[in-house]
Design an enzyme around this catalytic site. Structure first.
Site, mmCIF file in Angstrom:
data_model
loop_
_atom_site.group_PDB
_atom_site.id
_atom_site.type_symbol
_atom_site.label_atom_id
_atom_site.label_comp_id
_atom_site.label_asym_id
_atom_site.label_seq_id
_atom_site.Cartn_x
_atom_site.Cartn_y
_atom_site.Cartn_z
ATOM 1 N N ASP A 55 0.840 -1.199 0.000
ATOM 2 C CA ASP A 55 0.000 0.000 0.000
ATOM 3 C C ASP A 55 0.871 1.242 0.000
ATOM 4 O O ASP A 55 2.023 1.195 0.393
ATOM 5 C CB ASP A 55 -0.821 0.049 1.299
ATOM 6 C CG ASP A 55 -2.030 -0.827 1.234
ATOM 7 O OD1 ASP A 55 -2.369 -1.278 0.138
ATOM 8 O OD2 ASP A 55 -2.623 -1.061 2.299
ATOM 9 N N LYS A 106 -4.074 2.312 -2.588
ATOM 10 C CA LYS A 106 -5.343 2.993 -2.838
ATOM 11 C C LYS A 106 -5.166 4.452 -2.477
ATOM 12 O O LYS A 106 -4.745 4.765 -1.382
ATOM 13 C CB LYS A 106 -6.437 2.392 -1.959
ATOM 14 C CG LYS A 106 -6.761 0.991 -2.336
ATOM 15 C CD LYS A 106 -7.632 0.355 -1.277
ATOM 16 C CE LYS A 106 -6.892 -0.776 -0.611
ATOM 17 N NZ LYS A 106 -7.502 -1.235 0.610
ATOM 18 N N MET A 132 -7.986 8.934 9.212
ATOM 19 C CA MET A 132 -8.801 9.243 8.013
ATOM 20 C C MET A 132 -9.824 10.330 8.329
ATOM 21 O O MET A 132 -10.967 10.268 7.883
ATOM 22 C CB MET A 132 -9.537 7.979 7.525
ATOM 23 C CG MET A 132 -8.612 6.844 7.164
ATOM 24 S SD MET A 132 -9.486 5.345 6.700
ATOM 25 C CE MET A 132 -9.865 4.646 8.302
HETATM 26 N N1 SAH Z 1 -3.549 0.470 9.537
HETATM 27 C C1 SAH Z 1 -3.113 1.831 9.620
HETATM 28 C C2 SAH Z 1 -4.240 2.817 9.379
HETATM 29 C C3 SAH Z 1 -4.892 2.710 8.033
HETATM 30 S S1 SAH Z 1 -6.093 3.937 7.770
HETATM 31 C C4 SAH Z 1 -2.413 2.080 10.951
HETATM 32 O O1 SAH Z 1 -2.489 1.264 11.855
HETATM 33 O O2 SAH Z 1 -1.746 3.116 11.055
HETATM 34 C C5 SAH Z 1 -5.160 5.206 6.986
HETATM 35 C C6 SAH Z 1 -4.988 6.392 7.896
HETATM 36 O O3 SAH Z 1 -3.915 6.199 8.784
HETATM 37 C C7 SAH Z 1 -4.645 7.682 7.198
HETATM 38 O O4 SAH Z 1 -5.776 8.302 6.629
HETATM 39 C C8 SAH Z 1 -4.103 8.478 8.347
HETATM 40 O O5 SAH Z 1 -5.148 8.930 9.174
HETATM 41 C C9 SAH Z 1 -3.336 7.440 9.102
HETATM 42 N N2 SAH Z 1 -1.905 7.414 8.772
HETATM 43 C C10 SAH Z 1 -1.190 6.340 8.408
HETATM 44 N N3 SAH Z 1 0.106 6.650 8.230
HETATM 45 C C11 SAH Z 1 0.217 7.973 8.498
HETATM 46 C C12 SAH Z 1 1.307 8.894 8.516
HETATM 47 N N4 SAH Z 1 2.547 8.521 8.214
HETATM 48 N N5 SAH Z 1 1.045 10.176 8.866
HETATM 49 C C13 SAH Z 1 -0.194 10.576 9.190
HETATM 50 N N6 SAH Z 1 -1.253 9.748 9.179
HETATM 51 C C14 SAH Z 1 -1.064 8.460 8.856
#
Ligand code: SAH
Length: 344
Positions: A123, A144, A255
Protein backbone atom coordinates in the site's frame (compact mmCIF):
# COMPACT_ATOMS: atom_id res chain seq x y z
CA UNK A 1 26.12 -8.16 12.21
CA UNK A 2 25.34 -6.65 8.86
CA UNK A 3 27.95 -5.86 6.22
CA UNK A 4 27.47 -4.01 2.99
CA UNK A 5 29.83 -5.16 0.26
CA UNK A 6 29.84 -4.12 -3.38
CA UNK A 7 29.24 -7.38 -5.24
CA UNK A 8 28.99 -5.94 -8.74
CA UNK A 9 30.43 -8.47 -11.22
CA UNK A 10 31.79 -10.61 -8.36
CA UNK A 11 31.53 -14.39 -8.57
CA UNK A 12 29.29 -15.68 -5.80
CA UNK A 13 28.68 -19.38 -5.32
CA UNK A 14 25.28 -20.07 -3.75
CA UNK A 15 24.98 -23.52 -2.19
CA UNK A 16 21.64 -24.95 -1.17
CA UNK A 17 18.55 -26.68 -2.54
CA UNK A 18 16.79 -24.87 -5.39
CA UNK A 19 13.64 -24.14 -3.39
CA UNK A 20 15.35 -22.96 -0.24
CA UNK A 21 18.06 -20.98 -2.04
CA UNK A 22 15.74 -19.18 -4.45
CA UNK A 23 15.57 -15.94 -2.50
CA UNK A 24 19.32 -15.88 -1.74
CA UNK A 25 19.98 -16.36 -5.49
CA UNK A 26 17.68 -13.44 -6.33
CA UNK A 27 19.27 -11.23 -3.66
CA UNK A 28 22.80 -11.81 -4.95
CA UNK A 29 21.72 -11.33 -8.56
CA UNK A 30 19.94 -8.10 -7.63
CA UNK A 31 23.16 -6.97 -5.94
CA UNK A 32 24.94 -7.35 -9.26
CA UNK A 33 26.84 -10.56 -8.49
CA UNK A 34 27.55 -13.28 -11.04
CA UNK A 35 25.79 -16.18 -9.33
CA UNK A 36 27.02 -19.77 -9.62
CA UNK A 37 24.89 -22.54 -8.21
CA UNK A 38 25.32 -25.86 -6.53
CA UNK A 39 22.13 -27.40 -5.21
CA UNK A 40 23.26 -30.85 -4.03
CA UNK A 41 26.47 -31.36 -2.01
CA UNK A 42 29.14 -33.26 -3.93
CA UNK A 43 32.81 -33.27 -2.94
CA UNK A 44 34.10 -33.31 -6.52
CA UNK A 45 31.81 -30.47 -7.66
CA UNK A 46 32.63 -28.37 -4.59
CA UNK A 47 36.38 -28.79 -5.13
CA UNK A 48 35.99 -27.79 -8.76
CA UNK A 49 33.98 -24.66 -7.87
CA UNK A 50 36.36 -23.59 -5.09
CA UNK A 51 39.33 -24.02 -7.42
CA UNK A 52 37.84 -21.11 -9.40
CA UNK A 53 38.08 -19.01 -6.23
CA UNK A 54 34.69 -17.29 -5.99
CA UNK A 55 34.66 -13.95 -4.20
CA UNK A 56 32.11 -15.31 -1.71
CA UNK A 57 30.35 -18.57 -0.95
CA UNK A 58 26.79 -18.26 0.34
CA UNK A 59 25.61 -21.39 2.12
CA UNK A 60 21.86 -21.61 2.54
CA UNK A 61 20.76 -23.47 5.65
CA UNK A 62 18.66 -26.11 3.84
CA UNK A 63 19.17 -28.68 6.61
CA UNK A 64 21.71 -30.74 4.63
CA UNK A 65 24.84 -31.48 6.70
CA UNK A 66 26.59 -32.35 3.42
CA UNK A 67 27.57 -28.66 3.02
CA UNK A 68 30.03 -28.84 5.95
CA UNK A 69 33.02 -29.96 3.81
CA UNK A 70 32.33 -26.98 1.50
CA UNK A 71 32.44 -24.61 4.49
CA UNK A 72 35.68 -26.26 5.67
CA UNK A 73 37.11 -26.04 2.16
CA UNK A 74 36.36 -22.28 2.06
CA UNK A 75 38.08 -21.79 5.41
CA UNK A 76 41.20 -23.57 4.18
CA UNK A 77 41.22 -21.62 0.93
CA UNK A 78 40.53 -18.30 2.70
CA UNK A 79 37.23 -17.74 0.84
CA UNK A 80 34.62 -15.88 2.91
CA UNK A 81 31.36 -17.72 3.67
CA UNK A 82 27.97 -16.09 4.24
CA UNK A 83 25.33 -18.19 5.95
CA UNK A 84 21.88 -17.55 4.52
CA UNK A 85 18.49 -18.38 6.05
CA UNK A 86 16.42 -20.80 3.95
CA UNK A 87 13.28 -19.66 2.15
CA UNK A 88 10.28 -20.49 4.34
CA UNK A 89 7.78 -23.17 3.43
CA UNK A 90 6.27 -22.39 0.03
CA UNK A 91 2.85 -20.97 -0.62
CA UNK A 92 1.78 -18.89 2.34
CA UNK A 93 0.62 -15.34 3.02
CA UNK A 94 2.00 -13.02 5.68
CA UNK A 95 0.11 -9.84 6.46
CA UNK A 96 2.76 -7.39 7.57
CA UNK A 97 2.24 -4.14 9.42
CA UNK A 98 4.72 -1.71 7.90
CA UNK A 99 4.40 1.02 10.51
CA UNK A 100 3.81 4.69 9.71
CA UNK A 101 6.37 4.91 6.93
CA UNK A 102 9.70 5.19 8.74
CA UNK A 103 12.16 2.41 8.03
CA UNK A 104 13.28 2.23 11.66
CA UNK A 105 9.71 1.53 12.77
CA UNK A 106 9.55 -1.70 10.77
CA UNK A 107 9.72 -4.69 13.11
CA UNK A 108 12.31 -7.46 12.92
CA UNK A 109 9.39 -9.77 12.06
CA UNK A 110 8.47 -7.51 9.14
CA UNK A 111 12.05 -7.56 7.82
CA UNK A 112 12.19 -11.38 8.10
CA UNK A 113 8.88 -11.77 6.25
CA UNK A 114 10.03 -9.38 3.50
CA UNK A 115 13.28 -11.30 3.08
CA UNK A 116 11.28 -14.53 2.77
CA UNK A 117 8.85 -13.14 0.20
CA UNK A 118 8.56 -13.98 -3.50
CA UNK A 119 5.98 -11.29 -4.11
CA UNK A 120 4.96 -8.22 -2.06
CA UNK A 121 1.61 -6.48 -2.50
CA UNK A 122 2.03 -3.08 -0.88
CA UNK A 123 0.00 0.00 0.00
CA UNK A 124 1.00 3.62 -0.37
CA UNK A 125 1.08 4.14 3.41
CA UNK A 126 3.63 1.37 3.90
CA UNK A 127 7.34 2.28 3.67
CA UNK A 128 7.36 1.27 0.02
CA UNK A 129 10.15 3.50 -1.27
CA UNK A 130 12.82 1.39 0.39
CA UNK A 131 11.31 -2.00 -0.46
CA UNK A 132 13.79 -2.88 -3.19
CA UNK A 133 16.58 -2.81 -0.58
CA UNK A 134 14.69 -5.04 1.84
CA UNK A 135 13.50 -7.83 -0.41
CA UNK A 136 14.31 -9.53 -3.68
CA UNK A 137 10.61 -10.21 -4.21
CA UNK A 138 8.48 -8.92 -7.07
CA UNK A 139 6.85 -5.69 -5.92
CA UNK A 140 3.22 -4.99 -6.76
CA UNK A 141 1.62 -1.63 -5.94
CA UNK A 142 -1.99 -2.15 -4.95
CA UNK A 143 -2.09 1.22 -3.23
CA UNK A 144 -5.34 2.99 -2.84
CA UNK A 145 -5.46 6.74 -3.08
CA UNK A 146 -8.18 8.25 -0.91
CA UNK A 147 -11.34 8.51 -2.98
CA UNK A 148 -10.47 6.11 -5.77
CA UNK A 149 -9.50 2.50 -5.38
CA UNK A 150 -6.68 1.45 -7.60
CA UNK A 151 -7.18 -2.28 -7.11
CA UNK A 152 -10.38 -3.33 -5.37
CA UNK A 153 -10.18 -5.08 -2.02
CA UNK A 154 -11.62 -8.27 -3.51
CA UNK A 155 -9.02 -8.18 -6.29
CA UNK A 156 -6.20 -7.74 -3.77
CA UNK A 157 -7.45 -10.78 -1.87
CA UNK A 158 -7.69 -12.74 -5.12
CA UNK A 159 -4.15 -11.77 -6.16
CA UNK A 160 -2.75 -12.82 -2.77
CA UNK A 161 -4.51 -16.15 -2.72
CA UNK A 162 -3.66 -16.98 -6.34
CA UNK A 163 0.04 -16.22 -5.82
CA UNK A 164 0.16 -18.37 -2.68
CA UNK A 165 -1.61 -21.25 -4.45
CA UNK A 166 1.11 -21.05 -7.12
CA UNK A 167 3.62 -21.77 -4.35
CA UNK A 168 4.83 -18.22 -3.81
CA UNK A 169 5.50 -16.70 -0.42
CA UNK A 170 3.30 -13.65 -0.33
CA UNK A 171 3.71 -10.58 1.82
CA UNK A 172 0.82 -8.18 2.05
CA UNK A 173 2.51 -5.03 3.35
CA UNK A 174 0.16 -2.51 4.89
CA UNK A 175 0.65 0.84 6.57
CA UNK A 176 0.65 0.85 10.37
CA UNK A 177 -0.93 -2.27 11.85
CA UNK A 178 -2.93 -4.65 9.65
CA UNK A 179 -5.77 -4.88 12.17
CA UNK A 180 -6.26 -1.13 12.72
CA UNK A 181 -8.55 0.07 9.92
CA UNK A 182 -6.45 -2.08 7.63
CA UNK A 183 -8.97 -4.67 6.43
CA UNK A 184 -6.53 -7.28 7.75
CA UNK A 185 -9.37 -9.40 9.10
CA UNK A 186 -10.94 -9.69 5.65
CA UNK A 187 -7.64 -10.64 4.04
CA UNK A 188 -7.01 -13.34 6.64
CA UNK A 189 -10.54 -14.67 6.07
CA UNK A 190 -9.94 -14.80 2.30
CA UNK A 191 -6.80 -16.91 2.86
CA UNK A 192 -8.52 -19.20 5.34
CA UNK A 193 -11.41 -19.72 2.92
CA UNK A 194 -8.92 -20.76 0.23
CA UNK A 195 -6.97 -23.03 2.63
CA UNK A 196 -3.87 -20.87 2.28
CA UNK A 197 -1.71 -20.71 5.44
CA UNK A 198 -1.71 -17.14 6.73
CA UNK A 199 -0.17 -15.24 9.64
CA UNK A 200 -0.08 -11.65 10.78
CA UNK A 201 2.95 -9.61 11.80
CA UNK A 202 1.71 -6.68 13.87
CA UNK A 203 3.02 -3.25 13.03
CA UNK A 204 3.42 0.10 14.75
CA UNK A 205 0.11 1.83 14.26
CA UNK A 206 -0.04 5.46 13.15
CA UNK A 207 -2.70 5.98 15.84
CA UNK A 208 0.07 6.05 18.46
CA UNK A 209 3.24 6.71 16.50
CA UNK A 210 2.11 9.72 14.46
CA UNK A 211 1.02 11.71 17.56
CA UNK A 212 4.37 10.65 19.07
CA UNK A 213 6.18 12.08 16.05
CA UNK A 214 4.66 15.43 17.06
CA UNK A 215 5.64 14.93 20.71
CA UNK A 216 2.10 14.01 21.80
CA UNK A 217 1.78 11.07 24.22
CA UNK A 218 -1.67 9.48 23.81
CA UNK A 219 -1.82 8.85 27.56
CA UNK A 220 -0.14 10.87 30.29
CA UNK A 221 -0.26 10.43 34.05
CA UNK A 222 -2.97 12.58 35.61
CA UNK A 223 -3.90 13.99 32.20
CA UNK A 224 -5.44 11.10 30.26
CA UNK A 225 -5.82 7.47 31.23
CA UNK A 226 -7.41 6.22 28.05
CA UNK A 227 -7.39 6.78 24.34
CA UNK A 228 -10.01 5.91 21.77
CA UNK A 229 -9.09 5.36 18.15
CA UNK A 230 -11.82 6.34 15.75
CA UNK A 231 -12.22 6.19 11.99
CA UNK A 232 -13.24 9.50 10.46
CA UNK A 233 -13.93 7.89 7.11
CA UNK A 234 -17.64 8.69 7.56
CA UNK A 235 -19.14 11.28 9.95
CA UNK A 236 -19.93 9.99 13.44
CA UNK A 237 -23.45 9.97 14.81
CA UNK A 238 -24.51 12.32 17.58
CA UNK A 239 -24.73 9.34 19.93
CA UNK A 240 -21.09 8.54 19.15
CA UNK A 241 -20.09 12.18 19.74
CA UNK A 242 -21.82 12.03 23.12
CA UNK A 243 -20.06 8.82 24.13
CA UNK A 244 -16.68 10.12 23.02
CA UNK A 245 -17.09 13.45 24.79
CA UNK A 246 -18.31 11.62 27.90
CA UNK A 247 -15.22 9.39 28.16
CA UNK A 248 -12.91 12.22 29.11
CA UNK A 249 -9.86 10.62 27.50
CA UNK A 250 -7.77 11.24 24.38
CA UNK A 251 -9.50 10.87 21.02
CA UNK A 252 -7.36 9.82 18.06
CA UNK A 253 -8.93 10.00 14.62
CA UNK A 254 -7.56 8.34 11.49
CA UNK A 255 -8.80 9.24 8.01
CA UNK A 256 -10.39 12.27 9.64
CA UNK A 257 -9.49 15.25 7.44
CA UNK A 258 -12.63 15.05 5.31
CA UNK A 259 -14.98 14.93 8.31
CA UNK A 260 -13.04 17.27 10.62
CA UNK A 261 -15.68 20.05 10.61
CA UNK A 262 -18.47 17.62 11.49
CA UNK A 263 -16.37 16.06 14.25
CA UNK A 264 -15.42 19.36 15.88
CA UNK A 265 -19.02 20.61 15.72
CA UNK A 266 -20.40 17.29 16.94
CA UNK A 267 -18.08 17.15 19.96
CA UNK A 268 -18.98 20.75 20.84
CA UNK A 269 -22.67 19.90 20.59
CA UNK A 270 -21.97 16.95 22.88
CA UNK A 271 -20.69 19.35 25.54
CA UNK A 272 -16.93 19.32 24.97
CA UNK A 273 -15.34 22.70 25.72
CA UNK A 274 -14.44 24.81 22.72
CA UNK A 275 -10.98 25.36 24.25
CA UNK A 276 -10.17 21.62 24.28
CA UNK A 277 -6.78 21.40 22.51
CA UNK A 278 -6.64 19.62 19.21
CA UNK A 279 -3.80 18.71 16.87
CA UNK A 280 -3.59 17.67 13.24
CA UNK A 281 -0.40 15.78 12.44
CA UNK A 282 0.14 15.39 8.70
CA UNK A 283 2.61 13.06 6.96
CA UNK A 284 4.12 11.64 10.15
CA UNK A 285 7.77 10.53 9.74
CA UNK A 286 7.84 11.73 6.16
CA UNK A 287 9.23 14.74 4.40
CA UNK A 288 6.89 17.63 5.03
CA UNK A 289 5.65 16.37 8.42
CA UNK A 290 3.58 19.19 9.91
CA UNK A 291 1.66 19.72 13.14
CA UNK A 292 -1.18 22.19 13.43
CA UNK A 293 -2.35 22.92 16.95
CA UNK A 294 -5.55 24.78 17.77
CA UNK A 295 -8.63 23.98 19.82
CA UNK A 296 -12.02 22.51 19.18
CA UNK A 297 -13.45 25.94 18.45
CA UNK A 298 -10.76 27.10 16.03
CA UNK A 299 -9.42 23.94 14.40
CA UNK A 300 -11.65 24.10 11.36
CA UNK A 301 -10.11 27.40 10.27
CA UNK A 302 -6.60 26.49 11.46
CA UNK A 303 -6.61 23.19 9.54
CA UNK A 304 -8.00 24.53 6.26
CA UNK A 305 -4.88 23.63 4.29
CA UNK A 306 -4.37 20.23 5.93
CA UNK A 307 -4.48 17.09 3.82
CA UNK A 308 -4.26 13.29 4.11
CA UNK A 309 -2.59 11.30 5.49
CA UNK A 310 -3.10 12.88 8.87
CA UNK A 311 -3.92 11.87 12.41
CA UNK A 312 -6.13 14.09 14.56
CA UNK A 313 -5.68 14.21 18.32
CA UNK A 314 -8.23 15.75 20.63
CA UNK A 315 -7.48 16.03 24.33
CA UNK A 316 -5.45 17.63 27.08
CA UNK A 317 -2.40 15.52 26.09
CA UNK A 318 -1.86 17.97 23.22
CA UNK A 319 -0.82 20.50 25.88
CA UNK A 320 1.87 18.09 27.12
CA UNK A 321 3.56 18.30 23.74
CA UNK A 322 3.27 22.08 23.78
CA UNK A 323 4.66 22.28 27.33
CA UNK A 324 7.60 20.03 26.36
CA UNK A 325 8.25 22.07 23.25
CA UNK A 326 8.18 25.31 25.24
CA UNK A 327 10.46 23.76 27.84
CA UNK A 328 12.91 22.63 25.15
CA UNK A 329 12.84 26.07 23.58
CA UNK A 330 13.35 27.76 26.96
CA UNK A 331 16.31 25.45 27.74
CA UNK A 332 17.86 26.21 24.37
CA UNK A 333 17.43 29.94 24.95
CA UNK A 334 18.87 29.62 28.46
CA UNK A 335 21.93 27.78 27.08
CA UNK A 336 22.41 30.47 24.42
CA UNK A 337 22.14 33.18 27.11
CA UNK A 338 24.61 31.36 29.40
CA UNK A 339 27.04 30.94 26.49
CA UNK A 340 26.86 34.64 25.56
CA UNK A 341 27.37 35.66 29.22
CA UNK A 342 30.43 33.39 29.44
CA UNK A 343 31.83 34.93 26.28
CA UNK A 344 31.34 38.46 27.56
N1 SAH B 1 -3.55 0.47 9.54
C1 SAH B 1 -3.11 1.83 9.62
C2 SAH B 1 -4.24 2.82 9.38
C3 SAH B 1 -4.89 2.71 8.03
S1 SAH B 1 -6.09 3.94 7.77
C4 SAH B 1 -2.41 2.08 10.95
O1 SAH B 1 -2.49 1.26 11.85
O2 SAH B 1 -1.75 3.12 11.05
C5 SAH B 1 -5.16 5.21 6.99
C6 SAH B 1 -4.99 6.39 7.90
O3 SAH B 1 -3.92 6.20 8.78
C7 SAH B 1 -4.64 7.68 7.20
O4 SAH B 1 -5.78 8.30 6.63
C8 SAH B 1 -4.10 8.48 8.35
O5 SAH B 1 -5.15 8.93 9.17
C9 SAH B 1 -3.34 7.44 9.10
N2 SAH B 1 -1.90 7.41 8.77
C10 SAH B 1 -1.19 6.34 8.41
N3 SAH B 1 0.11 6.65 8.23
C11 SAH B 1 0.22 7.97 8.50
C12 SAH B 1 1.31 8.89 8.52
N4 SAH B 1 2.55 8.52 8.21
N5 SAH B 1 1.04 10.18 8.87
C13 SAH B 1 -0.19 10.58 9.19
N6 SAH B 1 -1.25 9.75 9.18
C14 SAH B 1 -1.06 8.46 8.86
Amino acid sequence: MQLTIDLTDRDVLVAGSDTMARQAVRRYRNAGAVVHRISVPSAAACDGLLARRPFLVAVVDDGDAGWLPLVEGCKEAGIPVAFEPPAGEEGHVTLVGGGPGALDLLTVGALDALRDADVVFYDRLAPYQELADLTSAELVDVGKQPGHHKVTQRDIEKLMVEAALLGKNVVRLKGGDPYVFGRGGEEVAACVAADVPVRVVSGVTSAISVPAAAGIPVTHREVSRMFTVVSGHAPLTDKEHLHLAGLGGTIVVLMGIGTLPQLAAGLRRAGMNADMPMAVVERGYRPGQRTTIADLGTIETAATGCSNPAVLVIGEVVRVAEANRNHAQASAELSRLAASLLEA
